[in-house]
Design an enzyme around this catalytic site. Sequence first.
Site, short mmCIF file in Angstrom:
data_model
loop_
_atom_site.label_atom_id
_atom_site.label_comp_id
_atom_site.label_asym_id
_atom_site.label_seq_id
_atom_site.Cartn_x
_atom_site.Cartn_y
_atom_site.Cartn_z
N ARG A 8 4.97 -77.72 -10.69
CA ARG A 8 4.47 -78.50 -9.31
C ARG A 8 3.62 -77.62 -8.56
O ARG A 8 2.46 -78.09 -7.90
CB ARG A 8 5.65 -78.62 -8.38
CG ARG A 8 6.71 -79.65 -9.09
CD ARG A 8 7.75 -80.23 -8.04
NE ARG A 8 7.58 -81.11 -7.13
CZ ARG A 8 7.82 -82.47 -7.03
NH1 ARG A 8 8.58 -83.07 -8.03
NH2 ARG A 8 7.25 -83.23 -6.06
N VAL A 33 6.35 -78.94 0.68
CA VAL A 33 6.03 -77.64 0.11
C VAL A 33 4.60 -77.60 0.00
O VAL A 33 4.26 -76.26 -0.67
CB VAL A 33 7.18 -77.17 -0.71
CG1 VAL A 33 8.28 -76.88 -0.01
CG2 VAL A 33 7.05 -77.99 -1.92
N HIS A 43 10.88 -76.32 4.62
CA HIS A 43 11.51 -76.15 3.30
C HIS A 43 10.66 -75.22 2.55
O HIS A 43 10.73 -75.39 1.22
CB HIS A 43 11.46 -77.66 2.79
CG HIS A 43 12.69 -78.55 3.12
ND1 HIS A 43 12.69 -79.77 2.86
CD2 HIS A 43 13.59 -78.42 4.00
CE1 HIS A 43 13.52 -80.36 3.61
NE2 HIS A 43 14.43 -79.21 4.25
N CYS A 77 6.74 -58.25 -8.33
CA CYS A 77 6.43 -58.32 -6.99
C CYS A 77 5.14 -57.41 -6.51
O CYS A 77 5.40 -56.32 -6.86
CB CYS A 77 7.78 -58.14 -6.15
SG CYS A 77 7.33 -58.21 -4.22
N SER A 95 12.50 -90.45 3.88
CA SER A 95 13.33 -91.22 3.48
C SER A 95 14.59 -91.17 4.65
O SER A 95 15.43 -92.06 4.57
CB SER A 95 13.91 -91.00 2.09
OG SER A 95 14.60 -89.82 2.12
N ASN A 123 6.50 -95.56 8.24
CA ASN A 123 7.05 -95.36 6.64
C ASN A 123 6.67 -96.43 6.20
O ASN A 123 6.46 -97.39 6.59
CB ASN A 123 8.29 -95.11 6.80
CG ASN A 123 8.77 -94.41 5.58
OD1 ASN A 123 8.20 -93.17 5.19
ND2 ASN A 123 9.78 -94.72 4.77
P1 OAD Z 1 11.50 -88.95 -0.19
O1 OAD Z 1 11.18 -89.09 -1.65
O2 OAD Z 1 13.06 -88.78 -0.12
O3 OAD Z 1 11.06 -90.05 0.58
C1 OAD Z 1 9.79 -90.49 0.69
C2 OAD Z 1 9.75 -91.53 1.69
O4 OAD Z 1 8.16 -91.77 1.68
C3 OAD Z 1 10.21 -92.91 1.19
O5 OAD Z 1 10.96 -93.39 2.51
C4 OAD Z 1 9.23 -93.85 0.98
O6 OAD Z 1 9.47 -95.10 1.40
C5 OAD Z 1 8.08 -93.04 1.80
N1 OAD Z 1 6.61 -93.38 1.07
C6 OAD Z 1 6.25 -93.51 0.01
N2 OAD Z 1 5.01 -93.67 -0.05
C7 OAD Z 1 4.52 -93.63 0.97
C8 OAD Z 1 3.08 -94.02 1.78
N3 OAD Z 1 2.04 -94.11 0.90
N4 OAD Z 1 2.95 -94.09 3.00
C9 OAD Z 1 4.07 -93.59 3.68
N5 OAD Z 1 5.42 -93.58 3.43
C10 OAD Z 1 5.61 -93.67 1.96
O7 OAD Z 1 10.86 -87.66 0.52
P2 OAD Z 1 11.54 -86.91 1.82
O8 OAD Z 1 12.03 -87.51 2.78
O9 OAD Z 1 10.36 -86.01 2.16
O10 OAD Z 1 13.81 -81.15 0.15
O11 OAD Z 1 12.53 -85.70 1.11
C11 OAD Z 1 13.26 -85.08 1.95
C12 OAD Z 1 13.66 -83.70 1.13
O12 OAD Z 1 14.47 -83.92 -0.19
C13 OAD Z 1 12.35 -83.07 0.47
O13 OAD Z 1 11.56 -82.21 1.59
C14 OAD Z 1 13.17 -82.08 -0.55
C15 OAD Z 1 13.93 -83.18 -1.22
O14 OAD Z 1 14.74 -82.98 -1.79
C16 OAD Z 1 13.97 -79.89 -0.37
O15 OAD Z 1 13.37 -79.78 -1.63
C17 OAD Z 1 14.95 -79.06 0.21
#
Ligand code: OAD
Length: 238
Positions: free
Chosen positions: A59, A97, A113, A140, A181, A205
């Site tokens: 990644r 990240v 995060h 390191c 999400s 979203n």
């Molecule tokens: P998710 O993958 O859970 O959600 C992504 C959101 O973006 C979804 O609701 C999609 O509908 C929306 N989406 C996708 N494409 C899009 C676009 N082109 N325009 C607008 N919206 C779009 O990702 P996060 O909510 O960021 O944590 O996930 C939260 C955390 O869960 C992350 O930071 C990570 C993960 O586990 C850690 O690593 C601690």
Amino acid sequence: MTGIRNIVILTGAGVSAESGIDTFRDGGGLWEQHRVEDVTTPEAFVRDPDLVQRFYDMRRAAIQTREPNAAHHALARLDAEWPKEDGRGLLIVTQNVDDLHERAGANRVLHMHGEHLKAWCTACDRRSPWRGPLLDRPPCPACGAAALRPDVVWFGEMPYRMDEIHEALREADLFVSIGTSGAVYPAAGFVRTARDLGARTLELNLEPSQGSRWFHEARHGPATELVPAWVKEVLAAR
Ligand code: OAD
């Protein structure tokens, strides 16, 4: 939209999706037959450090080949043009990240995060900028120990800088959640905190998130369309 002084923006994987970075939950979230959640925990790192390092090495390499999109650029414009004096403020709290907000030019960014492009030494506790792999256990740069891990927050660990985030939410007149999400706490709870403390709340979203009902207003569509249009609106009403 008049009378807004302080803005807090929460971003998630959806803001970087159109830059070609996979979101966590949209495509099933499988990697080498593992659920992403099973790779991103402290327990996974103890059980199989090579697996976890390979996942993050991949990644970390991938994000360096991606470019900021129109949503990152619009937020950077808002950051540059939103006043910094008169008790006004703006904070972009990102769960991402990657470094695409910064590469678009945004300065007021907080990575709750962690960051792919940093390594954290579990021997001396220093964070160092990092672009290469960690699988081969490099030393390191600060203490020489072969004890570097990705500087990202794993499930079960405390997100970074929560005090600063709560302080900003307390002051916020407007809270905007973009491309997330609403599945992962504590970020998923920010909308209710901000709202309870008097902020107007807006979701941008692709589709209704799990927390959509908590927002005063929700707009659905791709971030590269919604975000530039919204930024134009906010700056015009300033
Ligand atoms: P998710 O993958 O859970 O959600 C992504 C959101 O973006 C979804 O609701 C999609 O509908 C929306 N989406 C996708 N494409 C899009 C676009 N082109 N325009 C607008 N919206 C779009 O990702 P996060 O909510 O960021 O944590 O996930 C939260 C955390 O869960 C992350 O930071 C990570 C993960 O586990 C850690 O690593 C601690």
